[in-house]
Design an enzyme around this catalytic site. Structure first.
Site, PDB file in Angstrom:
ATOM      1  N   VAL A 131      29.946 -10.919  -8.301  1.00  0.00           N
ATOM      2  CA  VAL A 131      29.958  -9.449  -8.294  1.00  0.00           C
ATOM      3  C   VAL A 131      31.164  -8.983  -7.479  1.00  0.00           C
ATOM      4  CG1 VAL A 131      28.703  -7.333  -7.695  1.00  0.00           C
ATOM      5  CG2 VAL A 131      27.429  -9.390  -8.350  1.00  0.00           C
ATOM      6  N   LYS A 204      25.624  -7.795 -13.092  1.00  0.00           N
ATOM      7  CA  LYS A 204      25.976  -7.538 -11.690  1.00  0.00           C
ATOM      8  C   LYS A 204      24.952  -6.604 -11.046  1.00  0.00           C
ATOM      9  CE  LYS A 204      30.862  -8.313 -12.668  1.00  0.00           C
ATOM     10  NZ  LYS A 204      32.102  -7.684 -13.163  1.00  0.00           N
TER      11      LYS A 204
HETATM   12  N1  HSE Z   1      35.494  -8.741 -16.863  1.00  0.00           N
HETATM   13  C1  HSE Z   1      35.095  -8.500 -15.525  1.00  0.00           C
HETATM   14  C2  HSE Z   1      35.588  -7.124 -15.106  1.00  0.00           C
HETATM   15  C3  HSE Z   1      35.675  -9.558 -14.623  1.00  0.00           C
HETATM   16  O1  HSE Z   1      36.366  -6.505 -15.842  1.00  0.00           O
HETATM   17  O2  HSE Z   1      35.181  -6.641 -14.053  1.00  0.00           O
HETATM   18  C4  HSE Z   1      35.071  -9.526 -13.238  1.00  0.00           C
HETATM   19  O3  HSE Z   1      33.741  -9.912 -13.255  1.00  0.00           O
END
Ligand code: HSE
Ligand code: NAP
Length: 426
Positions: A131, A204
């Site tokens: 996260v 998250k």
């Molecule tokens: N793809 C995710 C983002 C990467 O853009 O936050 C980080 O977890």
């Protein structure tokens, strides 16, 4: 004695981690007293060119090599996805190897099982990078704030969507161009629909809710809306009312239990989260005793994320060498998880309506009938049509949806162009 590190995945995060473990090995030893040695790297495609070079045989394609290879003392999983990552992490823990992972999807889905396996083997399972990329947020929640009664967690936890919304708002970019740029900058997941649909933020949000409230929240119970339908008109309407649109992850304790949700929201321009632009992430915590805390920083990208992974590797290696039989630092208790309907929200509705006598009264009645009170009304009349921006007071989600159902059937309402929740100003 060197600690042997085995790494599953050498893409954006793993490739950076391998490079840094090799380049910064002496610096890490000087600062920590630990000698960390990369002993095996697992990838899918053995023919792909890499930003590091390792002796032949050290790079393989079978994740279980990290479990069976006795020279690997500690396993790092940075490949992503539920499988084979889940099988690898569980097998490594059961074999008594500490595990560090950046995989929020896996942790969110299988936290109770994996935490129990780590506890049974008395080895660490660390996931700081899962996260907020480079932001230290897992350890503060799990350790520093372990004695705090948290009431609310509100965060911008996806860099790709914050980058897209910022570029659309500030530079007038199209959604498509902004997404392409976020992919070029390697912020996006391998499948960017996980970012824009809110799925990445859901994982998250579930992890943050679990840590903040000590209750495992199944990601399937996290309400999810993405940013795919946010238009330039929505962003302009928000600005007109003194807000900016963000994709928020919110977890809170309600009388019925913990509720977690992910959706776009209008945030007042003077709220700390309104200033979080580009791929930056931020988590705003409210606790009964500590008050309000803001954690902010780079939420995506190889280097910031590898920093968080490396910190976990150092922590786990230290524990491994000390031989201390630690209890798991993270525990998920039993507690109620409430339905999204229970939560109280505020909505901003953008309507196209007929501009004639009595229209506002009929619209206000639809809200009144549902038990929702209106806080502000903005109107722009253009002859026989008008655009209305309505902001409600707080009311249960169920009531907000009932008001919406009452609106769409009114003949004077031409279109409900959008509904976006409002967070952060009471
Ligand atoms: N793809 C995710 C983002 C990467 O853009 O936050 C980080 O977890
Ligand atoms: P990525 O660039 O797509 O890299 C994935 C790596 O895993 C690649 O090296 C790939 O091998 C390897 N891999 C995938 N499936 C495999 C399999 N079945 N067997 C063996 N190897 C396999 O992903 P990433 O962006 O680095 O993300 C890794 C993890 O970190 C994910 O859980 C992600 O959510 C998380 N994370 C990423 C960021 C970020 O900014 N990117 C931030 C925080 C957390 P090949 O190279 O051969 O294809």
């Amino acid at each position: 004695m060197a600690v042997g590190i085995g790494i599953a995945g050498a893409g954006t995060v793993g490739g950076t981690l391998v490079r840094r473990l090799m380049a910064d090995r002496a610096m890490v030893t000087a600062r920590t007293g630990l000698d960390l040695e990369v002993r095996r790297v697992v990838v899918r495609d053995l023919t792909k060119e890499r930003a590091f070079s390792l002796p032949p045989g050290m790079v393989t394609a079978d994740v279980m090599d990290l479990v069976t290879d006795d020279s690997v003392d500690l396993v790092v999983e940075v490949m992503g996805g539920l499988e084979p990552a889940g099988t690898l992490v569980l097998a490594a823990l059961q074999a008594g190897k500490p595990v560090v992972t950046a995989n929020k999807e896996l942790i969110a889905a299988r936290a109770p099982q994996l935490v129990a396996a780590a506890a049974a083997s008395r080895v660490p399972l660390l996931f700081e990078a899962a996260v907020g990329g480079g932001i230290p947020i897992i350890r503060p929640l799990a350790e520093t704030l372990a004695g705090e009664q948290m009431s609310r967690v509100m965060g911008i936890v996806n860099g790709t969507t914050n980058f897209i919304l910022s570029a659309m708002t500030e530079q007038g970019w199209s959604y498509r161009d902004a997404l392409a740029e976020a992919q070029r900058l390697e912020y996006a997941e391998a499948d960017p629909s996980a970012d824009v649909s809110g799925a990445d933020a859901v994982a998250k949000a579930a992890i943050l809710a679990g840590l903040a409230f000590g209750v495992w929240v199944d990601p399937a119970r996290v309400h999810r809306e993405g940013i795919e339908r946010i238009s330039g008109e929505d962003l302009a309407a928000a600005r007109r009312l003194g807000y900016v649109v963000k994709l928020l992850a919110v977890a809170e304790r309600t009388p019925a239990g913990v509720v977690a949700r992910v959706h776009p929201a209008m945030v007042p321009l003077d709220h700390p989260l309104a200033a979080i632009r580009g791929a930056t992430n931020a988590v705003f915590l409210s606790g009964a005793a500590v008050g309000e805390l803001l954690f902010a920083g780079p939420g995506a990208g190889g280097d910031p994320t590898a920093t968080a992974v490396l910190g976990d590797v150092i922590d786990a290696a230290r524990e491994l060498l000390s031989g201390s039989q630690v209890a798991p630092r993270i525990a998920f208790g039993v507690g109620e998880v409430a339905a999204f309907d229970e939560v109280e929200t505020r909505w901003c509705l953008r309507l196209e309506v007929e501009d004639s006598p009595g229209v506002l009264a009929r619209i206000a009645a639809a809200f009144g009938d549902a038990g929702v009170s209106l806080r502000s009304v903005w109107q722009d009349g253009r002859g026989d049509r008008a655009t209305l921006l309505l902001v409600t007071h707080r009311a249960p989600e169920r009531a907000q949806r009932a008001a919406l159902a009452g609106l769409v059937v009114l003949d004077v309402v031409v279109e409900v162009a959008s509904t976006i929740r409002v967070e952060g100003d009471g």
